[in-house]
Design a protein around this motif. Structure first.
Motif, mmCIF file in Angstrom:
data_model
loop_
_atom_site.group_PDB
_atom_site.id
_atom_site.type_symbol
_atom_site.label_atom_id
_atom_site.label_comp_id
_atom_site.label_asym_id
_atom_site.label_seq_id
_atom_site.Cartn_x
_atom_site.Cartn_y
_atom_site.Cartn_z
ATOM 1 N N LEU A 1 43.853 13.022 17.793
ATOM 2 C CA LEU A 1 43.779 12.428 16.464
ATOM 3 C C LEU A 1 43.051 11.093 16.554
ATOM 4 C CD1 LEU A 1 47.397 13.105 15.107
ATOM 5 C CD2 LEU A 1 45.310 14.415 14.660
ATOM 6 N N PHE A 2 42.254 10.767 15.547
ATOM 7 C CA PHE A 2 41.542 9.495 15.529
ATOM 8 C C PHE A 2 41.389 9.020 14.097
ATOM 9 C CE2 PHE A 2 38.296 12.682 14.899
ATOM 10 C CZ PHE A 2 37.364 12.112 14.049
ATOM 11 N N PHE A 3 41.156 7.710 13.956
ATOM 12 C CA PHE A 3 40.983 7.116 12.634
ATOM 13 C C PHE A 3 39.505 7.034 12.289
ATOM 14 C CE2 PHE A 3 44.997 5.127 14.117
ATOM 15 C CZ PHE A 3 45.836 5.617 13.122
ATOM 16 N N SER A 4 39.222 7.206 10.995
ATOM 17 C CA SER A 4 37.834 7.135 10.545
ATOM 18 C C SER A 4 37.801 6.774 9.068
ATOM 19 C CB SER A 4 37.133 8.480 10.759
ATOM 20 O OG SER A 4 35.832 8.452 10.208
ATOM 21 N N PHE A 5 36.735 6.076 8.683
ATOM 22 C CA PHE A 5 36.532 5.805 7.269
ATOM 23 C C PHE A 5 36.009 7.046 6.542
ATOM 24 C CE2 PHE A 5 36.040 1.300 8.758
ATOM 25 C CZ PHE A 5 37.105 0.784 8.041
ATOM 26 N N GLN A 6 35.398 7.981 7.299
ATOM 27 C CA GLN A 6 34.831 9.190 6.718
ATOM 28 C C GLN A 6 35.776 10.375 6.926
ATOM 29 O OE1 GLN A 6 32.735 7.320 9.021
ATOM 30 N NE2 GLN A 6 32.113 6.120 7.246
ATOM 31 N N GLU A 7 36.205 10.975 5.829
ATOM 32 C CA GLU A 7 37.136 12.095 5.905
ATOM 33 C C GLU A 7 36.506 13.303 6.585
ATOM 34 O OE1 GLU A 7 40.052 14.673 2.883
ATOM 35 O OE2 GLU A 7 38.608 13.213 2.087
ATOM 36 N N GLU A 8 35.183 13.464 6.453
ATOM 37 C CA GLU A 8 34.515 14.652 6.983
ATOM 38 C C GLU A 8 34.113 14.497 8.448
ATOM 39 O OE1 GLU A 8 31.452 11.841 5.396
ATOM 40 O OE2 GLU A 8 33.390 12.638 4.706
ATOM 41 N N LYS A 9 34.356 13.367 9.064
ATOM 42 C CA LYS A 9 33.949 13.158 10.449
ATOM 43 C C LYS A 9 34.740 14.068 11.380
ATOM 44 C CE LYS A 9 32.592 9.381 13.483
ATOM 45 N NZ LYS A 9 32.561 7.914 13.659
ATOM 46 N N GLU A 10 34.039 14.753 12.298
ATOM 47 C CA GLU A 10 34.675 15.793 13.117
ATOM 48 C C GLU A 10 34.937 15.381 14.557
ATOM 49 O OE1 GLU A 10 31.947 19.031 12.713
ATOM 50 O OE2 GLU A 10 32.836 19.702 10.813
ATOM 51 N N LYS A 11 34.248 14.326 15.029
ATOM 52 C CA LYS A 11 34.426 13.905 16.419
ATOM 53 C C LYS A 11 34.878 12.449 16.479
ATOM 54 C CE LYS A 11 30.924 16.979 18.451
ATOM 55 N NZ LYS A 11 29.730 17.022 19.341
ATOM 56 N N CYS A 12 35.706 12.152 17.494
ATOM 57 C CA CYS A 12 36.167 10.781 17.694
ATOM 58 C C CYS A 12 35.030 9.934 18.278
ATOM 59 C CB CYS A 12 37.380 10.743 18.623
ATOM 60 S SG CYS A 12 37.034 11.275 20.323
ATOM 61 N N HIS A 13 35.229 8.635 18.349
ATOM 62 C CA HIS A 13 34.152 7.742 18.778
ATOM 63 C C HIS A 13 33.786 7.945 20.248
ATOM 64 C CE1 HIS A 13 37.703 5.478 20.125
ATOM 65 N NE2 HIS A 13 36.902 4.880 20.987
ATOM 66 N N ILE A 14 34.700 8.533 21.037
ATOM 67 C CA ILE A 14 34.396 8.801 22.445
ATOM 68 C C ILE A 14 33.560 10.071 22.586
ATOM 69 C CG2 ILE A 14 35.382 9.359 24.711
ATOM 70 C CD1 ILE A 14 37.756 7.600 24.018
ATOM 71 N N CYS A 15 34.008 11.109 21.945
ATOM 72 C CA CYS A 15 33.326 12.403 22.093
ATOM 73 C C CYS A 15 31.962 12.447 21.409
ATOM 74 C CB CYS A 15 34.209 13.526 21.552
ATOM 75 S SG CYS A 15 35.686 13.856 22.559
ATOM 76 N N ILE A 16 31.808 11.664 20.358
ATOM 77 C CA ILE A 16 30.542 11.724 19.631
ATOM 78 C C ILE A 16 29.377 11.204 20.475
ATOM 79 C CG2 ILE A 16 30.613 9.431 18.552
ATOM 80 C CD1 ILE A 16 29.739 10.876 15.939
ATOM 81 N N ASP A 17 29.683 10.318 21.436
ATOM 82 C CA ASP A 17 28.633 9.783 22.301
ATOM 83 C C ASP A 17 28.697 10.345 23.722
ATOM 84 O OD1 ASP A 17 27.529 8.085 20.352
ATOM 85 O OD2 ASP A 17 29.099 6.600 20.705
ATOM 86 N N ARG A 18 29.647 11.259 23.969
ATOM 87 C CA ARG A 18 29.830 11.784 25.318
ATOM 88 C C ARG A 18 28.818 12.883 25.626
ATOM 89 N NH1 ARG A 18 32.892 16.021 27.158
ATOM 90 N NH2 ARG A 18 33.810 16.279 25.084
ATOM 91 N N ASP A 19 28.258 12.813 26.820
ATOM 92 C CA ASP A 19 27.341 13.847 27.284
ATOM 93 C C ASP A 19 28.126 15.151 27.411
ATOM 94 O OD1 ASP A 19 25.672 15.570 28.717
ATOM 95 O OD2 ASP A 19 24.764 13.925 29.852
ATOM 96 N N PRO A 20 27.717 16.221 26.737
ATOM 97 C CA PRO A 20 28.465 17.482 26.780
ATOM 98 C C PRO A 20 28.556 18.079 28.186
ATOM 99 C CG PRO A 20 26.311 17.794 25.736
ATOM 100 C CD PRO A 20 26.533 16.324 25.859
ATOM 101 N N GLU A 21 27.702 17.599 29.100
ATOM 102 C CA GLU A 21 27.750 18.107 30.473
ATOM 103 C C GLU A 21 28.908 17.497 31.258
ATOM 104 O OE1 GLU A 21 25.803 20.517 31.574
ATOM 105 O OE2 GLU A 21 24.833 20.596 29.611
ATOM 106 N N TRP A 22 29.468 16.387 30.742
ATOM 107 C CA TRP A 22 30.575 15.738 31.422
ATOM 108 C C TRP A 22 31.899 16.280 30.902
ATOM 109 C CZ3 TRP A 22 30.277 11.939 35.238
ATOM 110 C CH2 TRP A 22 28.981 11.500 35.543
ATOM 111 N N LEU A 23 32.894 16.270 31.793
ATOM 112 C CA LEU A 23 34.218 16.730 31.388
ATOM 113 C C LEU A 23 34.829 15.779 30.386
ATOM 114 C CD1 LEU A 23 35.709 17.744 34.872
ATOM 115 C CD2 LEU A 23 34.832 19.268 33.092
ATOM 116 N N SER A 24 35.661 16.317 29.524
ATOM 117 C CA SER A 24 36.351 15.488 28.545
ATOM 118 C C SER A 24 37.353 14.586 29.255
ATOM 119 C CB SER A 24 37.103 16.359 27.530
ATOM 120 O OG SER A 24 37.959 15.567 26.722
ATOM 121 N N PRO A 25 37.473 13.325 28.829
ATOM 122 C CA PRO A 25 38.441 12.424 29.454
ATOM 123 C C PRO A 25 39.876 12.718 29.070
ATOM 124 C CG PRO A 25 37.379 11.333 27.607
ATOM 125 C CD PRO A 25 36.679 12.647 27.784
ATOM 126 N N PHE A 26 40.061 13.644 28.117
ATOM 127 C CA PHE A 26 41.407 13.971 27.666
ATOM 128 C C PHE A 26 41.915 15.249 28.327
ATOM 129 C CE2 PHE A 26 39.369 11.594 24.245
ATOM 130 C CZ PHE A 26 40.273 10.560 24.089
#
Length: 300
Positions: free
Chosen positions: A275-300
């Protein structure tokens, strides 16, 4: 008498940088207020810390007064007071912040002798009085030197010996006791704000880095509401320095204190499931995942 006061104050005139300094708290800090205030170029930056050149420093106190976070310990030894008056001297130029704080600590006037205030002092005093009117406070007067009771050297030393430090404090009531946190302007005018803090909701990711790095605790988030406490802002730039999105802006504004309240949404990241906070209701990714290289493992 001023020679005795200067000597007494000089015993405690060491200037020290405390851990509250934004340079020590945030490697991205761009604060240079103390360096700009030092006319002797006694302050320099060494990576994340400040260095004071003891050979250059004369303990004037300009850096102590200027620091928005009151992160420098020491006394402004170049300032002299008689009762509730600041003695005019052309050896330094006070700031509006300095005079505003002295006013709250009991100073009522600036005392002159045989010459009027120079242009720089006059400008600072005019600006200070303009601000005091906005704050609903009485203005600072300029008074000529009155016939103060003078003590002989023998009587003075006898009085110092009998009453010790207390008489020294009484002779310089405003300057003597200026200790840690005493140069934080918001401490004295808690019903007013000096800056308004604005957040660009289109840029802000609500990563909350500014929450952690703001030493004044301007930001709070509860019940899906973001509160911005403008009256706490001292323009230390800690929040703007740490914001990767450049979504925060501060502008000078003197008025009665007010809180800004912004509604935020609680979303679920489609990548990490957090779960993450956002000003935009339609935003689908958190601030970490939105900039994360998809080739790297998720930190979660």
């Amino acid at each position: 008498m001023s020679l005795i006061l200067n000597w007494l104050e000089s015993l405690h005139a060491d200037v020290k940088i405390t851990e509250k300094c934004s340079r020590q708290r945030n490697y991205r800090s761009t604060c240079t207020v103390c360096e700009q205030a030092c006319k002797l170029e006694a302050i320099s930056f060494n990576e994340r810390t400040l260095v004071i050149d003891s050979q250059r420093c004369n303990s004037c106190g300009d850096c102590i007064i200027a620091c928005p976070l009151s992160a420098i310990k020491g006394l402004a030894v170049t300032r002299e007071f008689v009762h509730t008056s600041l003695i005019y001297s052309e050896t330094y130029i006070p700031t509006e912040k300095e005079l505003l704080i002295y006013k709250k600590r009991g100073m009522r006037a600036i005392q002159i002798t045989d010459i009027p205030l120079n242009e720089q002092w006059d400008f600072v005093l005019s600006e200070t009085n303009r601000i005091l009117k906005l704050l609903g406070e009485k203005t600072i007067e300029v008074v000529w030197n009155s016939n103060e009771e003078k003590l002989s050297r023998r009587a003075l030393f006898s009085k110092l010996q009998k009453e010790g430090k207390q008489i020294a404090k009484n002779m310089a009531p405003v300057s003597w006791q200026m200790e840690e946190d005493e140069w934080n302007l918001t401490k004295y005018y808690q019903d007013f704000q000096f800056y308004s803090v604005e957040i660009d909701k289109n840029k802000c990711t609500l990563c909350q880095a500014c929450f952690s790095f703001c030493p004044q605790k301007l930001f709070s988030l509860a019940d899906s509401l973001l509160h911005i406490h403008h009256e706490k802002c001292v323009n230390c730039t800690a929040c703007t320095d740490i914001c990767a999105e450049e979504a925060i802006r501060m502008r000078p504004e003197i008025k009665e204190k007010s809180d800004s309240v912004e509604s935020v949404n609680t979303n679920k990241c489609q990548d990490c499931g957090q779960l993450f906070f956002s000003f935009q209701e339609e935003k689908e990714k958190c601030h970490i995942c939105i900039d994360r290289d998809p080739e790297w493992l998720s930190p979660f």
